[in-house]
Design an enzyme around this catalytic site. Structure first.
Site, PDB file in Angstrom:
ATOM      1  N   GLY A 186      -9.945  -3.760   2.871  1.00 26.73           N
ATOM      2  CA  GLY A 186      -9.030  -3.670   4.004  1.00 26.73           C
ATOM      3  C   GLY A 186      -9.228  -2.332   4.695  1.00 26.73           C
ATOM      4  O   GLY A 186     -10.297  -1.709   4.608  1.00 26.73           O
ATOM      5  N   ASP A 187      -8.194  -1.880   5.352  1.00 25.87           N
ATOM      6  CA  ASP A 187      -8.269  -0.611   6.087  1.00 25.87           C
ATOM      7  C   ASP A 187      -8.068   0.611   5.182  1.00 25.87           C
ATOM      8  O   ASP A 187      -8.493   1.713   5.529  1.00 25.87           O
ATOM      9  CB  ASP A 187      -7.215  -0.588   7.198  1.00 25.87           C
ATOM     10  CG  ASP A 187      -5.794  -0.794   6.660  1.00 25.87           C
ATOM     11  OD1 ASP A 187      -5.632  -1.468   5.611  1.00 25.87           O
ATOM     12  OD2 ASP A 187      -4.846  -0.279   7.272  1.00 25.87           O
TER      13      ASP A 187
ATOM     14  N   ARG B  63     -13.508  -8.019  -0.702  1.00 27.64           N
ATOM     15  CA  ARG B  63     -12.851  -7.730   0.579  1.00 27.64           C
ATOM     16  C   ARG B  63     -12.340  -6.287   0.592  1.00 27.64           C
ATOM     17  O   ARG B  63     -11.662  -5.852  -0.325  1.00 27.64           O
ATOM     18  CB  ARG B  63     -11.681  -8.684   0.789  1.00 27.64           C
ATOM     19  CG  ARG B  63     -10.848  -8.413   2.039  1.00 27.64           C
ATOM     20  CD  ARG B  63      -9.595  -7.605   1.742  1.00 27.64           C
ATOM     21  NE  ARG B  63      -8.684  -7.540   2.898  1.00 27.64           N
ATOM     22  CZ  ARG B  63      -7.636  -6.732   2.964  1.00 27.64           C
ATOM     23  NH1 ARG B  63      -7.354  -5.924   1.967  1.00 27.64           N
ATOM     24  NH2 ARG B  63      -6.869  -6.717   4.027  1.00 27.64           N
TER      25      ARG B  63
ATOM     26  N   THR C  82       0.872  -1.177   0.000  1.00 29.93           N
ATOM     27  CA  THR C  82       0.000   0.000   0.000  1.00 29.93           C
ATOM     28  C   THR C  82       0.898   1.212   0.000  1.00 29.93           C
ATOM     29  O   THR C  82       2.071   1.108   0.337  1.00 29.93           O
ATOM     30  CB  THR C  82      -0.825   0.011   1.313  1.00 29.93           C
ATOM     31  OG1 THR C  82      -1.702  -1.099   1.318  1.00 29.93           O
ATOM     32  CG2 THR C  82      -1.655   1.264   1.489  1.00 29.93           C
TER      33      THR C  82
ATOM     34  N   GLY D 221      -4.524  -5.095   7.281  1.00 25.82           N
ATOM     35  CA  GLY D 221      -5.698  -4.217   7.240  1.00 25.82           C
ATOM     36  C   GLY D 221      -6.783  -4.624   8.213  1.00 25.82           C
ATOM     37  O   GLY D 221      -7.400  -3.773   8.871  1.00 25.82           O
TER      38      GLY D 221
ATOM     39  N   THR E  39      -0.044   1.176   6.771  1.00 28.60           N
ATOM     40  CA  THR E  39       0.116   0.070   5.831  1.00 28.60           C
ATOM     41  C   THR E  39       0.350  -1.183   6.675  1.00 28.60           C
ATOM     42  O   THR E  39       0.957  -1.107   7.743  1.00 28.60           O
ATOM     43  CB  THR E  39       1.309   0.273   4.871  1.00 28.60           C
ATOM     44  OG1 THR E  39       2.513   0.421   5.622  1.00 28.60           O
ATOM     45  CG2 THR E  39       1.132   1.497   3.999  1.00 28.60           C
ATOM     46  N   GLY E  40      -0.135  -2.311   6.183  1.00 31.98           N
ATOM     47  CA  GLY E  40       0.051  -3.550   6.940  1.00 31.98           C
ATOM     48  C   GLY E  40      -1.235  -4.337   7.033  1.00 31.98           C
ATOM     49  O   GLY E  40      -2.088  -4.247   6.141  1.00 31.98           O
TER      50      GLY E  40
HETATM   51  N1  ASP Z   1      -3.442  -2.458   4.594  1.00 32.36           N
HETATM   52  C1  ASP Z   1      -3.621  -2.975   3.267  1.00 32.36           C
HETATM   53  C2  ASP Z   1      -4.821  -3.849   3.228  1.00 32.36           C
HETATM   54  O1  ASP Z   1      -5.080  -4.524   4.186  1.00 32.36           O
HETATM   55  C3  ASP Z   1      -2.465  -3.731   2.773  1.00 32.36           C
HETATM   56  C4  ASP Z   1      -1.128  -3.130   3.054  1.00 32.36           C
HETATM   57  O2  ASP Z   1      -1.024  -2.098   3.659  1.00 32.36           O
HETATM   58  O3  ASP Z   1      -0.115  -3.674   2.644  1.00 32.36           O
HETATM   59  O4  ASP Z   1      -5.456  -3.927   2.193  1.00 32.36           O
END
Ligand code: ASP
Length: 414
Positions: free
Chosen positions: A274-275, A272, A244, A298, A295-296
């Protein structure tokens, strides 16, 4: 312009009294952190902070911001870089698709000076979803549009429809489908001369895994993936990555904005979210306080409303670093500190206060030894900075199966 922490606290407290709000007392630890912050201040403005994949786009955005450009437009300049880059498989064009092979994008943004916000989720065929999220508040009275409606809206306001699945991402997806071919009809079938019935394992696990990785690499070659990208493809297939970009930008006047954009978790279920498109989770900006993004993992970040939590923490006196660490501790709390689960979760928070103080914090030091999490910063000097992590060590890939032995992982996959 230089701005000190003392000025920020004075302004915030005066503002709070002016509207008759109760100002919380600062605890000892908050005072300590505030002192630490003061020691490193005064802070610079303008400043832009972003995820590491924004690094190459900071110069242009910083020059734009310094020349009087709008803070949200500056942040959007940064995130459009990876959105337009077919080789960045985590965002926009070339993003890894969902389990059906369709690239599905999410984004949101907040414009501090006008307190406007926009968001889009599950969008197909439109590459610059960060710009579409801005168009939502520019052209409609809504805040969030999803799926087909969001795509039709984007086309209505002038965004071109295009195929976002690059050949490279399609091949990685195909390899992923075939990786599970013992469980379905994808991959070489009975008629294939190389087909073998799965036997009873007679070799040690490490050897079996070595063979499995080599088999996947050979299959990647047959699918036409270039030699130098084959192992990277194998890794993405075995451990579907997230990826992200977030960016927050602050100008000399103290105006602040933020945005986040993503193709989300690779091979996710269609639909789906995510965050990243969730205002308050993947991004949150309050002109009175500052901006934060994530990022991470979600799913975990949505549950702690990470970006909003961080901004509220700063509003109540925490430094950017403390505010981010507190949000990470809430993720720890979600699993009651169970490290057996938390090792499969990771998160990076990007925190920018309106006086120019900032922090990059993460749950773990990075995804693998020697690859620490970094944030990209430009305040006149462009640089990557290693994040401060809540836990010492490296997060582990999810799903936890296959249990690849360490030596195979080190030799082939990292
Ligand atoms: N946070 C993002 C998600 O869950 C993915 C990411 O940040 O790498 O879609």
């Amino acid at each position: 312009m230089l701005f000190s922490r003392r000025d920020f606290v004075k302004t915030s407290v005066a503002g709070a009294f002016a509207v008759g709000m109760k100002t919380p007392a600062l605890t000892d630890s908050k005072l300590d952190a505030a002192r630490d912050q003061e020691a490193s201040g005064p802070y610079k403005r303008p400043i832009i902070i972003a995820a590491h994949n924004g690094f190459n786009y900071l110069d242009d955005a910083f020059a734009f911001l310094k020349g009087g450009g709008d803070t949200l437009d500056a942040a959007l300049r940064v995130v459009q870089g990876p959105e337009n880059d077919p080789n960045d498989t985590s965002v926009g064009l070339g993003g890894l698709p969902n389990e059906e092979g369709v690239v599905e994008l999410d984004a949101c943004c907040m414009h501090g000076p006008t307190r406007r916000a926009g968001s889009v989720g599950g969008v197909h065929n439109i590459k610059n979803v960060s710009l579409v999220s801005k168009a939502v508040f520019e052209h409609t009275g809504h805040v969030m549009l999803v799926a087909e409606g969001a795509e039709r809206f984007a086309v209505d306001v002038g965004f071109p429809r295009e195929n976002l699945l690059t050949d490279h991402s399609r091949k990685i997806w195909l390899l992923w489908k075939e990786f599970h071919s013992n469980e379905d009809w994808w991959g070489p079938g009975l008629a294939d001369p190389h087909w073998q019935a799965p036997g009873i394992p007679t070799k040690p696990q490490a050897e079996l895994w070595k063979e499995r990785v080599e088999h996947l690499q050979a299959r990647a070659a047959q699918l036409g993936i270039e030699p130098e990208r084959q192992m990277e493809a194998v890794r993405k297939v075995m451990f579907p990555p997230t990826g992200t970009i977030h960016c927050s930008a602050l100008n000399e006047k103290g105006e602040i904005s933020g945005c986040t954009t993503t193709s989300g978790l690779a091979f996710k279920l269609p639909g789906r979210l995510g965050d990243s498109p969730i205002l308050g989770a993947g991004c949150y900006t309050d002109q009175d306080v500052g901006s934060a993004g994530a990022t991470g993992s979600g799913e975990e970040n949505i549950k702690v409303a990470g970006a909003h939590t961080i901004v509220e923490n700063m509003r109540h006196g925490m430094s950017p670093h403390e505010a981010g660490m507190d949000a990470l501790k809430r993720i720890e709390r979600t699993y009651n500190g169970d490290m057996n689960k938390l090792r499969f979760v990771d998160m990076v928070y990007y925190v920018l206060r309106k006086d120019g103080a900032y922090a990059g914090v993460s749950l773990w030091q990075g995804y693998s030894e020697g690859h620490p999490h970094t944030i990209a910063v430009h305040d006149g000097t462009k640089r990557p900075e290693v994040t401060t992590s809540l836990f010492q060590g490296w997060s582990q890939d999810f799903p936890p199966e296959p249990n690849v032995p360490d030596d195979v992982r080190k030799q082939y996959l990292k």
